[in-house]
Write a protein that holds these residues in place. Structure first.
Motif, PDB file in Angstrom:
ATOM      1  N   VAL A  72       0.869  -1.164   0.000  1.00  0.00           N
ATOM      2  CA  VAL A  72       0.000   0.000   0.000  1.00  0.00           C
ATOM      3  C   VAL A  72       0.910   1.219   0.000  1.00  0.00           C
ATOM      4  O   VAL A  72       1.803   1.346   0.846  1.00  0.00           O
ATOM      5  N   LEU A  73       0.699   2.083  -0.963  1.00  0.00           N
ATOM      6  CA  LEU A  73       1.426   3.345  -1.042  1.00  0.00           C
ATOM      7  C   LEU A  73       0.492   4.426  -0.509  1.00  0.00           C
ATOM      8  O   LEU A  73      -0.619   4.599  -1.019  1.00  0.00           O
ATOM      9  N   ILE A  74       0.944   5.107   0.509  1.00  0.00           N
ATOM     10  CA  ILE A  74       0.138   6.152   1.139  1.00  0.00           C
ATOM     11  C   ILE A  74       0.548   7.467   0.498  1.00  0.00           C
ATOM     12  O   ILE A  74       1.689   7.912   0.644  1.00  0.00           O
ATOM     13  N   CYS A  75      -0.383   8.057  -0.240  1.00  0.00           N
ATOM     14  CA  CYS A  75      -0.069   9.195  -1.105  1.00  0.00           C
ATOM     15  C   CYS A  75      -0.836  10.454  -0.706  1.00  0.00           C
ATOM     16  O   CYS A  75      -1.839  10.394  -0.007  1.00  0.00           O
ATOM     17  N   GLY A  94       0.049  -2.730 -12.324  1.00  0.00           N
ATOM     18  CA  GLY A  94       0.265  -3.233 -10.973  1.00  0.00           C
ATOM     19  C   GLY A  94      -0.708  -2.699  -9.942  1.00  0.00           C
ATOM     20  O   GLY A  94      -0.865  -3.280  -8.872  1.00  0.00           O
ATOM     21  N   VAL A  95      -1.391  -1.596 -10.227  1.00  0.00           N
ATOM     22  CA  VAL A  95      -2.345  -1.020  -9.272  1.00  0.00           C
ATOM     23  C   VAL A  95      -3.623  -1.850  -9.304  1.00  0.00           C
ATOM     24  O   VAL A  95      -4.200  -2.077 -10.365  1.00  0.00           O
ATOM     25  N   VAL A  96      -4.045  -2.322  -8.111  1.00  0.00           N
ATOM     26  CA  VAL A  96      -5.255  -3.141  -8.026  1.00  0.00           C
ATOM     27  C   VAL A  96      -6.362  -2.497  -7.199  1.00  0.00           C
ATOM     28  O   VAL A  96      -7.505  -2.953  -7.227  1.00  0.00           O
ATOM     29  N   ASP A  97      -6.038  -1.425  -6.475  1.00  0.00           N
ATOM     30  CA  ASP A  97      -7.049  -0.784  -5.631  1.00  0.00           C
ATOM     31  C   ASP A  97      -6.605   0.638  -5.321  1.00  0.00           C
ATOM     32  O   ASP A  97      -5.419   0.878  -5.075  1.00  0.00           O
ATOM     33  N   GLU A 106      -2.605  12.794   3.781  1.00  0.00           N
ATOM     34  CA  GLU A 106      -2.373  11.528   3.087  1.00  0.00           C
ATOM     35  C   GLU A 106      -3.744  10.998   2.687  1.00  0.00           C
ATOM     36  O   GLU A 106      -4.391  10.294   3.437  1.00  0.00           O
ATOM     37  N   ASN A 107      -4.187  11.392   1.495  1.00  0.00           N
ATOM     38  CA  ASN A 107      -5.589  11.239   1.141  1.00  0.00           C
ATOM     39  C   ASN A 107      -5.878  10.262   0.003  1.00  0.00           C
ATOM     40  O   ASN A 107      -6.996  10.175  -0.469  1.00  0.00           O
ATOM     41  N   VAL A 108      -4.867   9.505  -0.425  1.00  0.00           N
ATOM     42  CA  VAL A 108      -5.077   8.483  -1.440  1.00  0.00           C
ATOM     43  C   VAL A 108      -4.234   7.260  -1.052  1.00  0.00           C
ATOM     44  O   VAL A 108      -3.029   7.376  -0.856  1.00  0.00           O
ATOM     45  N   LEU A 109      -4.904   6.112  -0.934  1.00  0.00           N
ATOM     46  CA  LEU A 109      -4.200   4.851  -0.666  1.00  0.00           C
ATOM     47  C   LEU A 109      -4.215   4.036  -1.949  1.00  0.00           C
ATOM     48  O   LEU A 109      -5.287   3.758  -2.498  1.00  0.00           O
ATOM     49  N   VAL A 110      -3.038   3.658  -2.414  1.00  0.00           N
ATOM     50  CA  VAL A 110      -2.916   2.911  -3.658  1.00  0.00           C
ATOM     51  C   VAL A 110      -2.313   1.548  -3.339  1.00  0.00           C
ATOM     52  O   VAL A 110      -1.233   1.467  -2.764  1.00  0.00           O
ATOM     53  N   THR A 111      -3.022   0.482  -3.708  1.00  0.00           N
ATOM     54  CA  THR A 111      -2.506  -0.867  -3.506  1.00  0.00           C
ATOM     55  C   THR A 111      -1.911  -1.350  -4.819  1.00  0.00           C
ATOM     56  O   THR A 111      -2.558  -1.279  -5.868  1.00  0.00           O
ATOM     57  N   GLU A 119       9.428  -3.903 -10.756  1.00  0.00           N
ATOM     58  CA  GLU A 119       8.045  -3.616 -11.142  1.00  0.00           C
ATOM     59  C   GLU A 119       7.392  -2.653 -10.153  1.00  0.00           C
ATOM     60  O   GLU A 119       6.659  -1.746 -10.555  1.00  0.00           O
ATOM     61  N   LEU A 120       7.652  -2.862  -8.886  1.00  0.00           N
ATOM     62  CA  LEU A 120       7.097  -1.992  -7.865  1.00  0.00           C
ATOM     63  C   LEU A 120       7.611  -0.567  -8.026  1.00  0.00           C
ATOM     64  O   LEU A 120       6.840   0.397  -7.972  1.00  0.00           O
ATOM     65  N   THR A 121       8.888  -0.425  -8.280  1.00  0.00           N
ATOM     66  CA  THR A 121       9.485   0.893  -8.498  1.00  0.00           C
ATOM     67  C   THR A 121       8.884   1.567  -9.719  1.00  0.00           C
ATOM     68  O   THR A 121       8.595   2.771  -9.703  1.00  0.00           O
TER      69      THR A 121
END
Length: 171
Positions: A72-75, A94-97, A106-111, A119-121
């Motif tokens: 989870v990237l907290i954006c 790669g983004v699934v949610d 921190e108002n967008v959570l990206v899974t 790939e993650l980078t």
């Protein structure tokens, strides 16, 4: 339609489909609720057309599928751009949610799922190019969920709910 507009049959349908939409037939729901299968099918169509049922999804074990990195990237997104950026984030490989948060910076959570660190980078770099600022990265070890328990699952639950409501109304 709001929750107040849902009756016991609607709640039973939602509960059954949340638990196992793939293996639950309208006939099974109808039998439990003592209505016809066509009534259940019509209700499902109405719930879909009104946007209450928005889709049917498979639950995937990403690690077993060859994607062991589940993060989870907290954006942070500027408020006026948050919705647009959240929508665009879904187009990144790669983004699934993506979840929009109504409060805080921190108002967008990206899974994101990835086979390896490269790939993650790449996914993270693309999110930054869109305009998101990544504040934290959290590696997910496990993921569990359950259907919302506010929907009745069958006629017995509906009867229990009705009896409970009636007994709470008495002085």
């Amino acid at each position: 339609m709001t929750l107040e507009g849902l009756d016991d049959l609607d709640r039973a349908i939602l509960g059954a489909l949340q638990r196992d939409a793939r293996h639950t037939s309208s006939g099974e729901i109808a039998e439990r609720m003592d209505v016809s299968a066509s009534t259940v099918r019509k209700r499902i169509q109405r719930l879909e057309s009104e946007g209450i049922i928005t889709g049917y999804h498979a639950t995937v074990d990403y690690e077993r599928a060859g994607y062991p990195l589940y993060m989870v990237l907290i954006c942070t997104a500027p408020i006026p751009e948050r919705e647009r950026l959240a929508d665009e984030a879904l187009t990144v490989a790669g983004v699934v949610d993506v979840r929009e948060i109504a409060t805080g910076t921190e108002n967008v959570l990206v899974t994101v799922v990835a086979a390896d660190a490269e790939e993650l980078t790449d996914s993270a770099r693309r999110l930054v190019e869109l305009g998101l600022t990544i504040g934290e990265e959290e590696l997910i070890r496990g993921d569990r969920s359950t259907p919302f328990d506010g929907f009745v699952s069958d006629a017995a639950d509906a009867a229990d709910r009705t009896e409970s409501a009636e007994s709470s109304d008495t002085p």
